[in-house]
Design an enzyme around this catalytic site. Structure first.
Site, PDB file in Angstrom:
ATOM      1  N   LYS A 130       0.842  -1.196   0.000  1.00  0.00           N
ATOM      2  CA  LYS A 130       0.000   0.000   0.000  1.00  0.00           C
ATOM      3  C   LYS A 130       0.875   1.243   0.000  1.00  0.00           C
ATOM      4  O   LYS A 130       1.849   1.332   0.758  1.00  0.00           O
ATOM      5  CB  LYS A 130      -0.914  -0.021   1.221  1.00  0.00           C
ATOM      6  CG  LYS A 130      -1.905   1.134   1.293  1.00  0.00           C
ATOM      7  CD  LYS A 130      -2.803   0.993   2.513  1.00  0.00           C
ATOM      8  CE  LYS A 130      -3.820   2.117   2.605  1.00  0.00           C
ATOM      9  NZ  LYS A 130      -4.705   1.970   3.778  1.00  0.00           N
ATOM     10  N   SER A 182      -9.425   2.152   3.088  1.00  0.00           N
ATOM     11  CA  SER A 182      -8.527   2.862   2.187  1.00  0.00           C
ATOM     12  C   SER A 182      -7.557   1.955   1.438  1.00  0.00           C
ATOM     13  O   SER A 182      -6.905   2.392   0.492  1.00  0.00           O
ATOM     14  CB  SER A 182      -7.729   3.904   2.973  1.00  0.00           C
ATOM     15  OG  SER A 182      -6.955   3.277   3.979  1.00  0.00           O
ATOM     16  N   SER A 223      -9.936  -0.219   7.155  1.00  0.00           N
ATOM     17  CA  SER A 223      -9.364  -0.007   5.822  1.00  0.00           C
ATOM     18  C   SER A 223      -8.799  -1.239   5.145  1.00  0.00           C
ATOM     19  O   SER A 223      -8.530  -1.214   3.955  1.00  0.00           O
ATOM     20  CB  SER A 223      -8.273   1.069   5.890  1.00  0.00           C
ATOM     21  OG  SER A 223      -8.853   2.332   6.067  1.00  0.00           O
TER      22      SER A 223
END
Length: 447
Positions: free
Chosen positions: A78, A153, A177
């Site tokens: 990420k 996210s 997330s």
């Protein structure tokens, strides 16, 4: 329904690594297949940077040693997690030219275990969003239906695993997330207990609530990744038989769309038929837990960005900037009160979790909304999409308990996730593997 995985990397993490160690699989070929698949599904926006040269060099190095519990496993990171030599933009124009100068601790551990970093996955800007729609390059799309959200996210990590780009991706989880995009994309998302996976080198959102997690195709893969990257042994506890599962007595977490509600009820029935004892658990009041989490997250996020907002407000995504500014309205006294209350709530939930092996609830109350959706629900009862997506995932960040989301059958082409929360990591993964096996057996019997 599963998205196509042409030319992707298939197989469990253990089988891939074992094949590489035994010389049966070529890590360079695995890296090339992951790179090719990332390029093939580039329209999803799941991968924001492909490190072609770095991946090839790393794969060649693994081919020379053929060691490590994750030997040759292609990995996406990420983009809020720092990787030396790769962009560290956190999905924002604010950091348009920023490059990582060192590896985050979890990245170092992955490299040391033999994993091959293919590139970076899409994050909602600064990890401050649950839809995956706000990023310097645009939204991340759901592999099952590109007109819909991947969740956030850690949007790109979930979408990339679902689309067969990589079998393992790193994410972060502050309010859900990892688990939200896992549920919406139909993969496994694991947020181990607070502190299991190191946060060093991860751009902070809310230090009181931040966790690192993993996204994979199976619970066994999530378990292996957590053991390797966390340096923990998750075999310290095993189920003596069918588990005792708690379902919330609270009305809020079970207030779901028909599709999700039916899938959840059917899953509970399957688990009970397989021998699980199902009991109701009265968790702390849902609005109280949500308010406490917000009073922690808002001011902490604002403090991280206060200086940058003053000079670069125009470079932030509008939804993120609005939330960051709102955090300034929460007083230090209110934040401190929330901090103490969070500890009390964690102790209460911990006591409740000692009476069951895990609590099970829908991960997300709805299936993936359209990309442009601002609210969701039935006519006359529509709520803001952010409020709904986060409803069931915030508590485990507040208390720090481990939580996993795994896909369950649904009468929909869009995935539905089942969330498990347990007292300890070993309990969480053992129960999740049992649940996954029951669900998979049911799928096999119905085909």
């Amino acid at each position: 329904m599963k998205p196509p995985k042409e030319h992707g990397v298939t197989g469990s993490l253990e089988s891939i690594a074992r094949g590489v160690r035994l010389g049966e699989l070529d890590p360079v070929e695995l890296a090339e297949r992951a790179i090719h698949r990332a390029q093939q599904v580039s329209g999803l926006g799941a991968v924001v940077h492909i490190d072609v040269d770095g991946a090839r060099q790393a794969a060649q190095a693994v081919a020379g040693t053929r060691t490590g519990p994750l030997a040759g496993v292609p990995l996406l990171v990420k983009e809020i997690i720092e990787v030396r030599g790769l962009p560290h933009r956190c999905g924002s124009r604010v950091f348009a030219d920023r490059v990582g100068t060192s590896d985050a601790a979890v990245v170092r551990r992955a490299r040391n275990a033999g994993a091959v970093i293919i590139g970076l996955s899409h994050s909602h800007e600064f990890a401050y969003g649950c839809t995956g729609t706000s990023n310097r390059i645009g939204p991340c799309r759901n592999p099952h239906d590109p007109s819909r959200m991947a969740g956030g996210s850690s949007a790109g990590s979930a979408a990339a695993v679902a689309a067969g780009v990589v079998p393992l991706a790193l994410g972060s989880d502050t309010a859900g997330s990892v688990r939200i995009p896992a549920a919406l994309c139909g993969v496994v998302g694991a947020k181990p207990a607070r502190g299991t996976l190191p946060l060093d080198g991860v751009f902070p959102l809310s230090p009181s609530l931040d966790h690192v997690g993993v996204l994979t195709a199976s619970v066994a893969d999530a378990r292996l990744a957590t053991e390797v990257l966390g340096g923990v042994d998750l075999s310290t506890w095993s189920l003596p038989g069918a588990p005792t599962l708690g379902i919330p007595a609270n009305p809020e977490p079970l207030d779901c769309s028909t599709t999700v509600g039916d899938a959840y009820s059917a899953s509970i029935d399957r688990l009970a038929a397989a021998g699980a004892s199902i009991v109701e658990i009265p968790l702390p009041r849902w609005p109280e837990m949500t308010a406490t989490a917000l009073d922690l997250q808002g001011p902490e996020a604002n403090r991280v960005h206060a200086g940058r907002m003053a000079d670069h407000a125009e470079d932030y995504q509008s939804d993120v900037l609005e939330r960051l500014r709102a955090g300034a309205g929460i007083s230090a006294r209110r934040h401190e009160r929330a901090r103490h209350h969070a500890a009390e709530l964690a102790a209460t939930v911990d006591q409740l979790l000692r009476t069951v092996d895990a609590i099970v609830l829908p991960t997300v109350p709805v299936v993936a909304p359209p990309l442009e959706a601002k609210d969701v629900g039935e006519a006359g009862q529509r709520l803001p999409v952010r409020e709904v997506l986060l409803r069931n995932t915030r508590p485990a960040n507040l208390t720090g308990h481990p939580a996993l989301s795994l896909p369950v059958p649904a009468a929909s082409r869009l995935p539905v996730g089942l969330q498990l929360i347990a007292a300890e990591n070993a309990h969480a993964f053992a129960v999740a593997e049992w649940v996954e096996q029951v669900i998979n057996d049911e799928r096999g019997a119905s085909t």
